[in-house]
Design a protein around this motif. Structure first.
Motif, PDB file in Angstrom:
ATOM      1  N   TYR A  36      21.874 -52.515  31.135  1.00 54.24           N
ATOM      2  CA  TYR A  36      21.577 -52.174  32.105  1.00 54.24           C
ATOM      3  C   TYR A  36      21.251 -51.376  31.991  1.00 54.24           C
ATOM      4  O   TYR A  36      20.622 -51.129  33.548  1.00 54.24           O
ATOM      5  CB  TYR A  36      23.251 -52.021  32.462  1.00 54.24           C
ATOM      6  N   THR A  37      20.384 -50.259  31.768  1.00 54.45           N
ATOM      7  CA  THR A  37      19.808 -49.662  32.406  1.00 54.45           C
ATOM      8  C   THR A  37      18.625 -49.660  32.231  1.00 54.45           C
ATOM      9  O   THR A  37      17.734 -49.382  32.733  1.00 54.45           O
ATOM     10  CB  THR A  37      20.075 -47.917  30.424  1.00 54.45           C
ATOM     11  N   THR A  38      18.048 -50.983  31.437  1.00 57.75           N
ATOM     12  CA  THR A  38      16.947 -51.130  31.404  1.00 57.75           C
ATOM     13  C   THR A  38      16.839 -52.082  32.156  1.00 57.75           C
ATOM     14  O   THR A  38      15.334 -51.554  32.877  1.00 57.75           O
ATOM     15  CB  THR A  38      17.170 -52.044  29.748  1.00 57.75           C
ATOM     16  N   ALA A  39      17.625 -52.813  32.597  1.00 56.31           N
ATOM     17  CA  ALA A  39      17.373 -53.709  33.771  1.00 56.31           C
ATOM     18  C   ALA A  39      17.197 -52.588  35.224  1.00 56.31           C
ATOM     19  O   ALA A  39      16.594 -52.075  35.892  1.00 56.31           O
ATOM     20  CB  ALA A  39      18.752 -54.273  33.810  1.00 56.31           C
ATOM     21  N   ALA A  40      18.638 -51.554  35.311  1.00 57.33           N
ATOM     22  CA  ALA A  40      17.924 -50.093  36.212  1.00 57.33           C
ATOM     23  C   ALA A  40      16.778 -49.930  36.061  1.00 57.33           C
ATOM     24  O   ALA A  40      15.965 -49.947  37.106  1.00 57.33           O
ATOM     25  CB  ALA A  40      19.122 -49.351  35.569  1.00 57.33           C
ATOM     26  N   ALA A  41      15.961 -49.033  35.038  1.00 51.58           N
ATOM     27  CA  ALA A  41      14.806 -49.072  35.182  1.00 51.58           C
ATOM     28  C   ALA A  41      13.636 -49.918  35.946  1.00 51.58           C
ATOM     29  O   ALA A  41      13.183 -49.509  36.804  1.00 51.58           O
ATOM     30  CB  ALA A  41      14.194 -48.756  33.439  1.00 51.58           C
ATOM     31  N   MET A  42      14.091 -51.148  35.160  1.00 52.22           N
ATOM     32  CA  MET A  42      13.217 -52.055  35.710  1.00 52.22           C
ATOM     33  C   MET A  42      13.018 -52.199  37.151  1.00 52.22           C
ATOM     34  O   MET A  42      11.737 -51.986  37.839  1.00 52.22           O
ATOM     35  CB  MET A  42      13.335 -53.782  34.829  1.00 52.22           C
ATOM     36  N   PHE A  47      10.400 -51.572  42.804  1.00 51.10           N
ATOM     37  CA  PHE A  47      10.427 -50.743  43.636  1.00 51.10           C
ATOM     38  C   PHE A  47      10.689 -49.720  44.648  1.00 51.10           C
ATOM     39  O   PHE A  47      10.326 -49.421  45.727  1.00 51.10           O
ATOM     40  CB  PHE A  47      12.680 -50.979  44.478  1.00 51.10           C
ATOM     41  N   HIS A  48      10.443 -48.228  43.495  1.00 51.81           N
ATOM     42  CA  HIS A  48      10.387 -47.130  44.190  1.00 51.81           C
ATOM     43  C   HIS A  48       9.221 -46.529  42.864  1.00 51.81           C
ATOM     44  O   HIS A  48       9.999 -45.444  42.188  1.00 51.81           O
ATOM     45  CB  HIS A  48      11.431 -46.042  44.296  1.00 51.81           C
ATOM     46  N   HIS A  49       8.675 -47.055  42.577  1.00 50.17           N
ATOM     47  CA  HIS A  49       7.432 -46.504  41.135  1.00 50.17           C
ATOM     48  C   HIS A  49       6.943 -45.322  41.593  1.00 50.17           C
ATOM     49  O   HIS A  49       7.269 -44.507  40.538  1.00 50.17           O
ATOM     50  CB  HIS A  49       6.678 -47.443  41.675  1.00 50.17           C
ATOM     51  N   ASP A  50       6.898 -44.584  42.665  1.00 50.76           N
ATOM     52  CA  ASP A  50       6.258 -43.110  43.095  1.00 50.76           C
ATOM     53  C   ASP A  50       7.518 -42.080  42.676  1.00 50.76           C
ATOM     54  O   ASP A  50       7.185 -41.684  41.622  1.00 50.76           O
ATOM     55  CB  ASP A  50       5.774 -43.328  44.507  1.00 50.76           C
TER      56      ASP A  50
END
Length: 461
Positions: A36-42, A47-50
């Motif tokens: 889940y944390t990996t999916a959240a990081a992706m 969506f908000h790379h900066d």
């Protein structure tokens, strides 16, 4: 009175489970959190790379008087918190070597042979694909197996797999971790500052002396370990290696041996002289009972080893906080759809994917088969060779350690991101293929059972 009856009737019954069963359950649960944390990081990175990059590169300073350490949050996670991760890995390695699946040559042959093959074959495939390119230095990336992710996938199959498969895969992953730590220490260290390394060696000698003096206070080992971590940082060797080395010096014997513990507990249990078979609903009603329980608790503490206390105390924090935080900080890769095909075709990405999906199962299965035939190492726990192939495919889930080594391999963020994409794709494919093979093994086992054949017979490869 009603309250007393309620607490008597609902008193919990605790089941004694082995350390291995507790480890499997903990790692399987942490594997789902990791997913889940990996999916959240992706999602965050795309969506908000900066904001994703800004947060993890914020400076964080630790100061004491005139001495100050300032690093980015990402570096603190990778070089400090992950040292604790490697420390717990070291504790698990030491426990397995002393009393676990690696404690006897016969039991360790198959998983160790599989681990060696599972490191060499992926490294070779990656080296061939990236030969004479900028990505060639990342040959160590696909060598490691993420035990938490792999056991989480196995838990989805529940009773469809033999218990021996969990033991085999766990022992293989632990042997794999030993190889990964050696690779990091030997091949991913640039310049060594010998003065700091000499100071680290002196502190390691102090750890050894503390063992000889029968010191069992964990604070002593924590302070010496902190000094070794600092010395490794100064020496230019990645500080995570300090975690494993310190773990190997943690005592695996308590102050009391088993006979002393049993005799003490028996002497305290006789103080529970309960009239009419009723000892009361709480020990606070009887001072003798209270004193006896406290004395038994102290005896348990004196018997429990520092290795056990540290592994139990840190294990949950590592599994449920440190590793997911590492994934959240490192797994976020911005994927651009217009250039995705070129990214996947790049030698760095393709090398990691093929090394994990093909190299891992081929290496694990081939070397396990050679060990079985040449050294007469048997399969145990209801396993057959189709199970070994499935375990080899799950060995291609190389998430945590692979991402960690990718950060050590390259200075270029572009190459790091490409290898991370390869790790994620390769790990997902390995998980899917591994589940498919193990479900096939279960289907064949059921078919053999219905026809009256022996379900434990080997499946030819």
């Amino acid at each position: 009175m009603m309250l007393k009856r309620f607490f008597r009737k609902t008193a919990p019954v605790y089941q004694i489970i082995s350390p291995f069963q507790a480890l499997v359950k903990k790692l399987a649960t942490s594997g789902f959190i990791l997913f889940y944390t990996t999916a959240a990081a992706m999602l965050w990175a795309n969506f908000h790379h900066d904001s994703y990059q800004h947060l993890w590169h914020l400076p964080l300073a630790v100061s004491l008087g005139d001495v100050s350490f300032s690093k980015s949050i990402l570096h603190w996670i990778d070089e400090a918190l992950m040292t604790l991760f490697f420390f717990v890995v070291g504790l698990e390695i030491k426990r397995e070597i002393l009393i676990g699946e690696l404690s006897s040559m016969r039991r360790a042959l198959l998983p160790v042979a599989g681990a060696v093959g599972g490191m060499l074959a992926p490294a070779l495939i990656y080296a061939i694909i990236t030969y004479n390119t900028d990505a060639a230095h990342g040959w160590g990336i696909p060598m490691a197996t993420d035990i938490a992710f792999a056991l989480a996938v196995l838990s989805l199959l529940s009773k469809r797999i033999p218990y021996g498969l969990k033991i085999f895969l766990s022992a293989l992953a632990i042997a794999d971790d030993i190889g990964a730590v050696l690779v990091i220490a030997l091949f991913y260290t640039a310049t060594i500052h010998w003065a700091y390394l000499g100071f680290a060696a002196l502190l390691l000698v102090c750890l050894f002396v503390a063992n000889l003096l029968w010191i069992r206070h964990t604070l002593v080992y924590a302070l010496l370990g902190l000094g070794i971590w600092w010395a490794f940082l100064g020496a230019g060797i990645h500080a995570t290696a300090a975690g494993v080395l310190v773990a190997l010096f943690i005592p695996a014997r308590g102050k009391y041996d088993t006979n002393t513990f049993v005799n003490e507990v028996r002497s305290f249990l006789v103080r529970f002289d309960c009239r009419n078979g009723d000892c009361g609903h709480t020990i606070l009603l009887n001072q003798n009972h209270l004193n006896a329980v406290q004395a038994i608790e102290l005896a348990c503490h004196q018997t429990e080893t520092p290795l056990q206390r540290l592994e139990h105390g840190l294990g949950a924090w590592i599994s449920y906080l440190v590793v997911p935080l590492f994934a959240l900080a490192n797994a976020g890769v911005a994927v651009r759809t217009e250039g995705l095909t070129d990214t996947i075709r790049h030698p760095a990405t393709m090398g990691v994917i093929l090394a994990l999906v093909i190299g891992k199962p081929v290496g694990i299965t081939l070397f396990s088969l050679l060990a079985s035939k040449a050294l007469k190492a048997p399969l145990s726990g209801g396993m057959n060779w189709l199970h070994v192939i499935g375990a080899g495919m799950l060995g291609g889930i190389g998430f945590t350690m692979s991402i960690f080594i990718s950060g050590l391999s390259f200075q270029s963020t572009e190459l790091i991101d490409m290898t991370k994409i390869g790790i994620i794709i390769g790990s997902l494919l390995s998980a899917a293929l591994g589940v498919g093979v193990l479900l096939t093994a279960d289907f064949l086992h059921l078919g053999q059972s219905k026809t009256g054949t022996d379900g434990k017979s080997d499946v030819s490869v």
